[in-house]
Design an enzyme around this catalytic site. Structure first.
Site, short mmCIF file in Angstrom:
data_model
loop_
_atom_site.label_atom_id
_atom_site.label_comp_id
_atom_site.label_asym_id
_atom_site.label_seq_id
_atom_site.Cartn_x
_atom_site.Cartn_y
_atom_site.Cartn_z
CE LYS A 149 -14.48 12.35 12.13
NZ LYS A 149 -13.17 11.70 11.99
N GLY A 157 -8.76 -6.17 19.45
CA GLY A 157 -9.52 -5.91 18.23
C GLY A 157 -9.04 -6.82 17.11
N GLY A 172 -10.32 -5.77 13.65
CA GLY A 172 -10.97 -5.10 12.51
C GLY A 172 -9.90 -4.58 11.57
CG ASN A 173 -9.00 -1.08 8.23
OD1 ASN A 173 -8.34 -0.09 8.55
ND2 ASN A 173 -8.88 -1.63 7.03
P1 NAD Z 1 -13.46 -2.06 12.93
O1 NAD Z 1 -14.89 -1.82 13.15
O2 NAD Z 1 -12.98 -2.54 11.60
O3 NAD Z 1 -12.93 -3.14 14.02
C1 NAD Z 1 -13.15 -3.02 15.39
C2 NAD Z 1 -12.70 -4.33 16.03
O4 NAD Z 1 -12.79 -4.21 17.44
C3 NAD Z 1 -13.57 -5.53 15.63
O5 NAD Z 1 -12.77 -6.69 15.53
C4 NAD Z 1 -14.50 -5.66 16.84
O6 NAD Z 1 -15.00 -6.99 17.00
C5 NAD Z 1 -13.55 -5.32 17.95
N1 NAD Z 1 -14.20 -4.92 19.19
C6 NAD Z 1 -15.26 -4.09 19.35
N2 NAD Z 1 -15.56 -3.99 20.64
C7 NAD Z 1 -14.65 -4.74 21.32
C8 NAD Z 1 -14.41 -5.03 22.67
N3 NAD Z 1 -15.18 -4.50 23.63
N4 NAD Z 1 -13.40 -5.85 22.99
C9 NAD Z 1 -12.61 -6.38 22.02
N5 NAD Z 1 -12.76 -6.15 20.72
C10 NAD Z 1 -13.78 -5.33 20.37
O7 NAD Z 1 -12.72 -0.70 13.34
P2 NAD Z 1 -11.32 -0.18 12.87
O8 NAD Z 1 -11.48 0.59 11.61
O9 NAD Z 1 -10.31 -1.26 12.96
O10 NAD Z 1 -11.04 0.93 14.00
C11 NAD Z 1 -10.62 0.57 15.31
C12 NAD Z 1 -10.23 1.83 16.05
O11 NAD Z 1 -9.22 2.53 15.34
C13 NAD Z 1 -11.33 2.85 16.29
O12 NAD Z 1 -11.07 3.51 17.51
C14 NAD Z 1 -11.16 3.81 15.12
O13 NAD Z 1 -11.70 5.09 15.39
C15 NAD Z 1 -9.65 3.86 15.05
N6 NAD Z 1 -9.09 4.30 13.77
C16 NAD Z 1 -9.36 3.63 12.62
C17 NAD Z 1 -8.78 4.05 11.44
C18 NAD Z 1 -8.99 3.31 10.15
O14 NAD Z 1 -8.39 3.69 9.15
N7 NAD Z 1 -9.76 2.23 10.12
C19 NAD Z 1 -7.96 5.19 11.41
C20 NAD Z 1 -7.70 5.87 12.61
C21 NAD Z 1 -8.27 5.40 13.78
#
Ligand code: NAD
Length: 429
Positions: free
Chosen positions: A107, A219, A221-222
């Site tokens: 990391k 959530g 997001g992605n």
């Molecule tokens: P992102 O930033 O694209 O999306 C996060 C989402 O969560 C958004 O819709 C945001 O509005 C929402 N959110 C934030 N705070 C909130 C709350 N208190 N209540 C409700 N919704 C809330 O992030 P992501 O890439 O989708 O990642 C989400 C999680 O998955 C994180 O823990 C990240 O570490 C983990 N993760 C992501 C990936 C990846 O490939 N993107 C891979 C492994 C793990």
């Protein structure tokens, strides 16, 4: 020291110690794996747009390369610390091992709020990060990727800088690149799709009919967007709600619709940070409920895909009796206290580092395609992802059944066992 006073790295070590004791790892081997193999801390002087030099601090930690080159993201965050990076590097070792990809754990980070930088300053900081550490990373050593605060564009600058210094085009030095400079098709949706692949396998094991099930997602997001799309498209199930943090109102909302949500429509009214446009959602018949409403929905599956610590001792009792599966799309969404409650209720938990490993599996595929200089089409990437994560799920399930362990412990057992095995074969222990 009480658990809540430990820093992130001490937490990761405590978690590791607990599992290592349970599965009888030799104390000398434990001592090796409790610490990173190598760590780098360096300054990155950057000429800012105002002509002055500003010094930033960067890190790269390689926890283990027993199973292959270290692998893990680079975070640009103002609260970044060496201990956070150490913890995340250790955690990447277990994640790559449980997914059975031939990579170790690493990391990196920079102490900076990237939103305060101009595009030119960001580019110079990215190139500076590589200049400081390029001798100690590379396709056969340690392969960085994007994480919090970093983007595919930044990975392209880093790959370019590495290639210049190495004297040849080296796309596999960095993953998470844009398509066209060696990125992989399918990376965007990989984590969410992988989450749903593991849910499908859990349903088979539990004798559930996917098309009759309902999921509640936290959530949008992605991870959550593609988990919702795959849940409907691949499993033919219903998604009753998603949620998001609304930056205008500075609160979170759960968006639900009686007949289920339409993730493609919601995606079209969601910004790059995963915030849904409330007015447009309401016009389309969605209800905006309180932040935690998602957890109490009458659903079969909960998919927390937002942040850590979202299912905790304050709200775990709100989980509806119908819920049979919790699929951890986010990292660390269930606190240890809530975890105990899930066990008591015999809810089947798919632990984060197995459930969301689709992202790193596809990053590994990106490196493989870079090294072959031959690129797979979209269905091929998703099919290979499905095969890999399904196999990982069953390896963990088998261990959990054989050793009468909860899925999280079984996942650690499989992962740590594989790392120790590689160390033994290589004659390190
Ligand atoms: P992102 O930033 O694209 O999306 C996060 C989402 O969560 C958004 O819709 C945001 O509005 C929402 N959110 C934030 N705070 C909130 C709350 N208190 N209540 C409700 N919704 C809330 O992030 P992501 O890439 O989708 O990642 C989400 C999680 O998955 C994180 O823990 C990240 O570490 C983990 N993760 C992501 C990936 C990846 O490939 N993107 C891979 C492994 C793990």
């Amino acid at each position: 020291m009480p658990v809540n006073q430990l820093n992130a790295f001490q937490m990761a070590q405590t978690q590791f110690d607990g599992i290592a004791a349970k599965i009888n790892i030799d104390p000398q081997v434990r001592e090796v794996l409790r610490y990173p193999a190598r760590e780098f801390r360096f300054q990155i002087p950057v000429r800012m747009d105002n002509g002055k030099i500003q010094v930033f601090f960067g890190f790269r930690v390689q926890h283990s390369d027993a199973r292959g080159p270290a692998k893990g993201g680079i975070r640009f965050a103002s609260n970044e610390t060496l201990d956070t990076v150490r913890a995340l590097a250790m955690w990447m070792t277990w994640k790559c091992a449980v997914a059975d990809i031939p990579l170790g754990g690493g990391k990196g980070g920079v102490v900076v709020d990237p939103s305060t930088l101009s595009v030119g300053e960001k580019e110079r900081l990215c190139r500076g990060w590589i200049d400081a550490v390029w001798h100690d990373i590379g396709p056969r050593v340690d392969v960085p990727a994007p994480d919090v605060g970093t983007t595919p564009q930044m990975m392209a600058w880093m790959m370019d800088e590495y290639s210049k210094l190495a004297g040849h085009y080296s796309p596999s030095a960095i993953t998470g690149k844009p398509l066209g400079v060696g990125g992989s098709l399918g990376r965007t949706e990989a984590t969410g799709y992988g989450v749903v692949d593991t849910i499908r396998e859990a349903m088979k094991h539990l004798g559930m009919k996917p098309e009759k099930t309902i999921a509640a997602i936290q959530g949008f997001g992605n991870v959550a967007q593609y988990a919702a799309i795959a849940y409907i498209k691949e499993l033919r199930g219903k998604v009753i709600c998603v949620s998001c943090y609304d930056r205008n109102d500075q609160v979170s909302y759960t968006y639900s619709r009686k007949d289920g949500i339409d993730p493609i429509f919601l995606q079209s009214i969601t910004d790059q940070y995963g915030t849904i446009d409330q007015a447009k959602a309401k016009d389309a018949g969605y209800t905006a409920e309180e932040a935690e409403a998602w957890i109490a929905k009458e659903a079969d599956v909960l998919i927390p895909s937002a942040l850590e610590g979202q299912i905790n001792s304050d709200n775990v009792n709100r989980i509806h009796p119908r819920v049979k599966i919790v699929a951890e799309g986010a990292n660390g969404p269930v606190t240890p206290e809530a975890d105990e409650e899930l066990k008591k209720r015999s809810i089947f938990d798919i632990p984060d580092f197995l459930c969301n490993s689709g992202g790193v599996i596809t990053s590994y595929f990106e490196g493989v395609q870079n090294d072959m200089n031959y690129y797979w089409d979209h269905p091929s990437v998703l099919r290979r992802l499905d095969q890999k994560i399904t196999k990982a799920f069953h390896d963990v399930l088998e261990t959990s059944l054989e050793r009468n362990m909860y899925m999280r412990e079984a996942a650690y057992t499989v992962a740590i066992g594989r790392v120790v095995d590689a160390m033994e074969w290589r004659g390190w222990i």
